[in-house]
Design an enzyme around this catalytic site. Structure first.
Site, PDB file in Angstrom:
ATOM      1  N   LYS A  28       7.413  -4.644  14.015  1.00 20.07           N
ATOM      2  CA  LYS A  28       6.043  -4.190  14.233  1.00 20.07           C
ATOM      3  C   LYS A  28       5.174  -4.748  13.110  1.00 20.07           C
ATOM      4  O   LYS A  28       5.264  -4.314  11.969  1.00 20.07           O
ATOM      5  CB  LYS A  28       5.931  -2.666  14.234  1.00 20.07           C
ATOM      6  CG  LYS A  28       4.516  -2.255  14.697  1.00 20.07           C
ATOM      7  CD  LYS A  28       4.067  -0.903  14.206  1.00 20.07           C
ATOM      8  CE  LYS A  28       3.453  -0.937  12.843  1.00 20.07           C
ATOM      9  NZ  LYS A  28       2.155  -1.624  12.751  1.00 20.07           N
TER      10      LYS A  28
ATOM     11  N   GLY B  91       5.780   4.167   2.616  1.00 24.08           N
ATOM     12  CA  GLY B  91       7.221   4.077   2.335  1.00 24.08           C
ATOM     13  C   GLY B  91       7.860   5.454   2.249  1.00 24.08           C
ATOM     14  O   GLY B  91       8.963   5.677   2.755  1.00 24.08           O
TER      15      GLY B  91
ATOM     16  N   GLU C 274      10.051  -2.243   0.061  1.00 22.14           N
ATOM     17  CA  GLU C 274       9.346  -3.073  -0.930  1.00 22.14           C
ATOM     18  C   GLU C 274       7.903  -2.581  -0.914  1.00 22.14           C
ATOM     19  O   GLU C 274       7.141  -2.912  -0.018  1.00 22.14           O
ATOM     20  CB  GLU C 274       9.472  -4.546  -0.547  1.00 22.14           C
ATOM     21  CG  GLU C 274       9.377  -5.470  -1.735  1.00 22.14           C
ATOM     22  CD  GLU C 274       7.951  -5.926  -1.973  1.00 22.14           C
ATOM     23  OE1 GLU C 274       7.181  -5.149  -2.598  1.00 22.14           O
ATOM     24  OE2 GLU C 274       7.617  -7.028  -1.546  1.00 22.14           O
TER      25      GLU C 274
ATOM     26  N   CYS D 283       1.968  -8.343  -3.568  1.00 24.31           N
ATOM     27  CA  CYS D 283       2.636  -7.190  -4.207  1.00 24.31           C
ATOM     28  C   CYS D 283       2.926  -7.496  -5.671  1.00 24.31           C
ATOM     29  O   CYS D 283       2.659  -6.672  -6.536  1.00 24.31           O
ATOM     30  CB  CYS D 283       3.950  -6.861  -3.512  1.00 24.31           C
ATOM     31  SG  CYS D 283       3.889  -6.977  -1.754  1.00 24.31           S
TER      32      CYS D 283
ATOM     33  N   GLU E 286      -3.334   0.138  -8.245  1.00 25.90           N
ATOM     34  CA  GLU E 286      -3.147  -1.229  -7.761  1.00 25.90           C
ATOM     35  C   GLU E 286      -4.434  -1.688  -7.080  1.00 25.90           C
ATOM     36  O   GLU E 286      -4.838  -1.119  -6.071  1.00 25.90           O
ATOM     37  CB  GLU E 286      -1.983  -1.248  -6.754  1.00 25.90           C
ATOM     38  CG  GLU E 286      -1.750  -2.609  -6.164  1.00 25.90           C
ATOM     39  CD  GLU E 286      -0.602  -2.661  -5.161  1.00 25.90           C
ATOM     40  OE1 GLU E 286      -0.287  -1.623  -4.553  1.00 25.90           O
ATOM     41  OE2 GLU E 286      -0.039  -3.749  -4.998  1.00 25.90           O
TER      42      GLU E 286
HETATM   43  P1  ADP Z   1      -1.961  -0.703   4.140  1.00 20.40           P
HETATM   44  O1  ADP Z   1      -2.545   0.647   3.835  1.00 20.40           O
HETATM   45  O2  ADP Z   1      -2.199  -1.674   3.084  1.00 20.40           O
HETATM   46  O3  ADP Z   1      -2.268  -1.215   5.517  1.00 20.40           O
HETATM   47  P2  ADP Z   1       0.498   0.453   4.994  1.00 20.40           P
HETATM   48  O4  ADP Z   1       1.696   0.756   4.179  1.00 20.40           O
HETATM   49  O5  ADP Z   1      -0.252   1.577   5.563  1.00 20.40           O
HETATM   50  O6  ADP Z   1      -0.394  -0.485   4.110  1.00 20.40           O
HETATM   51  O7  ADP Z   1       0.892  -0.497   6.189  1.00 20.40           O
HETATM   52  C1  ADP Z   1       1.991  -1.346   6.226  1.00 20.40           C
HETATM   53  C2  ADP Z   1       2.651  -1.263   7.582  1.00 20.40           C
HETATM   54  O8  ADP Z   1       3.115   0.074   7.789  1.00 20.40           O
HETATM   55  C3  ADP Z   1       1.726  -1.557   8.754  1.00 20.40           C
HETATM   56  O9  ADP Z   1       2.457  -2.289   9.731  1.00 20.40           O
HETATM   57  C4  ADP Z   1       1.363  -0.182   9.266  1.00 20.40           C
HETATM   58  O10 ADP Z   1       0.989  -0.140  10.631  1.00 20.40           O
HETATM   59  C5  ADP Z   1       2.674   0.554   9.051  1.00 20.40           C
HETATM   60  N1  ADP Z   1       2.552   2.019   9.009  1.00 20.40           N
HETATM   61  C6  ADP Z   1       1.465   2.771   8.707  1.00 20.40           C
HETATM   62  N2  ADP Z   1       1.767   4.098   8.744  1.00 20.40           N
HETATM   63  C7  ADP Z   1       3.074   4.191   9.084  1.00 20.40           C
HETATM   64  C8  ADP Z   1       3.993   5.277   9.276  1.00 20.40           C
HETATM   65  N3  ADP Z   1       3.631   6.545   9.114  1.00 20.40           N
HETATM   66  N4  ADP Z   1       5.261   4.970   9.586  1.00 20.40           N
HETATM   67  C9  ADP Z   1       5.677   3.696   9.715  1.00 20.40           C
HETATM   68  N5  ADP Z   1       4.858   2.637   9.562  1.00 20.40           N
HETATM   69  C10 ADP Z   1       3.573   2.857   9.260  1.00 20.40           C
END
Ligand code: ADP
Length: 473
Positions: free
Chosen positions: A173, A229, A246, A280, A377
């Site tokens: 995804k 994460g 990561e 990162c 960050e």
């Molecule tokens: P940013 O805030 O910089 O977009 P995120 O960590 O939110 O960073 O996003 C990284 C990835 O995690 C994206 O593919 C996002 O759709 C996905 N994501 C966001 N929320 C969740 C969640 N609760 N569980 C799993 N994946 C998620």
């Protein structure tokens, strides 16, 4: 161009409709992207599960040949992928020091080929008249990959190639901000790989959460923010998923008074502003000894003011826009906070062109731990520069942060620098450089930056479980 998901080898539309992908260079709608339903997540996982027995039964050499063929097929489409990457991510085609879309694309091919060439042979730990004991590496099953928006293609490959090589099948995804190159990549891969081995579903965090929660997924490899994460880790408890996380970084660099300024300035600049700071392991906090602080500030400023920020599709642009409005707001907010607390803006710090998410290269001195621009960050083109007189303070300040991805020490005395680097709380330490990664060197974080490593044999092993075989005569 139309974009579709790939589930079990078939191109499908989103059962939940579509969502708009924005071009960060002009805020226009670049494309409509399929929006997966939760039922489609189930279908993708079921397809990956069904494809697992046959894929994992192939020899590693057979899988390797397919992955190398995919690298060749991708290389043949270089212009198409690089342009799409620039349009959805914002990074220039070439950019400063040639570190734009071409750099990401070249890295993608290099990583695919180097990773596909690796092996995990059986280890024999005892072989005598009593018994022979072997350690075998087995694939885990279905791997869920959740990727961010800073290096959409490169990070997808970091996740997926080791997973596939070791015999797992994958549901990926991509970030909802940058899903397009991933959709095209999985489409291409499905002209080479058996149906169901590599599936893609697109959508926002709810789709990521459905993947993290799924009972038929054995492992999640995730690159993204620390809060997300943590959420993934909670979801993973349901069926004890393995995790490689990561997460964020707020890497410190410590510059000692004996550093060779002429040699380090271009490297500090390049590794702080790589991908417009949206990296990162970019250098994000610069601690400089007072003896060379002013000189280093002046030299970095001279480089910074010569940089051109603009639409990445245009010739001669060094840096593109930030990828999205949210990130743009964070960067702006942190700089405004620094200004309000007497930060000295050496260059940048003002938005000049708001036709896209453009933020200029910004250097700020007279800042310290405790200020947001240092503690948080920034993930953008902003570098806080902190003066120190006692290196013990610098080490303490560098470690006084929740993150622990990378860190660096800059000095003409390599031994002294290494001794300091060994005291930094981070997963990668560089001497006289920063943010350098390569396919055979393990990379990962400690503390809030996550756990597990990517790359090299250690990275490959994370996509396997051990089966210890005890053979008695
Ligand atoms: P940013 O805030 O910089 O977009 P995120 O960590 O939110 O960073 O996003 C990284 C990835 O995690 C994206 O593919 C996002 O759709 C996905 N994501 C966001 N929320 C969740 C969640 N609760 N569980 C799993 N994946 C998620």
């Amino acid at each position: 161009m139309t974009y579709q998901m790939i589930i079990n080898g078939n191109a499908v539309s989103g059962a939940a409709g579509t969502f708009a992908v924005i071009n960060p260079a002009d805020k226009s709608v670049l494309a409509d992207c399929p929006k997966a339903s939760l039922a489609q997540v189930d279908e993708a996982v079921a397809a990956a599960k069904a494809a697992f027995p046959a894929w994992s039964a192939l020899s590693i050499d057979e899988r390797r040949q397919k992955l190398l063929a995919l690298a060749d097929a991708l290389e043949a489409k270089a212009p198409e992928f690089m342009q799409l990457l620039t349009k959805e991510q914002g990074k220039p085609l070439k950019g400063f020091a040639d570190m734009g879309a071409g750099f990401e694309f070249g890295g993608t091919l290099a990583w695919m080929r180097a990773t596909a060439a690796m092996d995990l042979p059986v280890e024999t730990i005892q072989d005598n008249e009593v018994a022979r004991i072997e350690v075998h590496r087995k694939p885990l099953g279905v791997v869920g990959s959740i990727t961010p928006w800073n290096y959409p293609l490169l990070i997808a490959v970091w996740h997926v190639i080791p997973a596939l090589l070791t015999g797992n099948t994958v549901v990926i995804k991509p970030s909802e901000n940058t899903p397009l190159t991933t959709l095209k990549f999985v489409e291409l891969a499905n002209t080479i790989l058996p149906a169901g081995v590599f599936n893609v579903v697109t959508g926002a965090g709810d789709i990521g959460a459905a993947i993290s929660n799924h009972q038929d997924i054995s492992k999640i490899v995730f690159t993204g923010s620390t809060p997300t994460g943590k959420r993934i880790m909670e979801c993973a408890a349901g069926n004890l998923k393995r995790l490689t996380l990561e997460l964020g970084g707020n890497d410190a660099a410590i510059v000692l008074p004996d550093a060779d300024l002429a040699a380090i300035v271009p490297k500090i600049f390049a590794t702080a502003f790589i991908n417009n700071g949206q990296t990162c392991a970019a250098l994000k906090r610069l601690y400089v000894h007072e003896a060379i602080h002013d000189q280093l500030c002046a030299a970095l400023t001279e480089m910074a003011v010569a940089m051109k920020t603009g639409n990445g599709m245009d010739e001669g642009v060094d840096f593109g826009p930030l990828q999205n409005q949210e990130q743009f707001n964070i960067v702006k907010e942190l700089v405004e906070d620094a200004k309000a607390h007497r930060g000295n803006v050496l260059c940048g710090g003002e938005v000049i062109d708001d036709s896209g998410y453009y933020y200029p290269i910004t250097l700020i001195s007279n800042v310290a731990n405790g200020m947001r621009v240092v503690d948080e960050e920034q993930f953008g083109p902003v570098l806080p520069i902190i003066k120190f007189s006692d290196v013990e303070d610098a080490i303490r300040w560098a470690n006084n942060n929740d993150n622990g991805l990378g860190g660096s020490v800059w000095s003409s005395d390599s031994e002294k620098a290494q001794a300091i680097a060994s005291r930094l709380e981070c997963g990668s330490a560089w001497i006289n450089h920063h943010a350098m990664v390569q396919p055979d060197a393990p990379f990962g974080g400690v503390k809030g930056s996550g756990f597990g490593v990517e790359f090299g044999e250690a990275g490959l092993k994370e996509f396997t479980s051990i089966q210890t075989v005890h053979i008695y005569p």
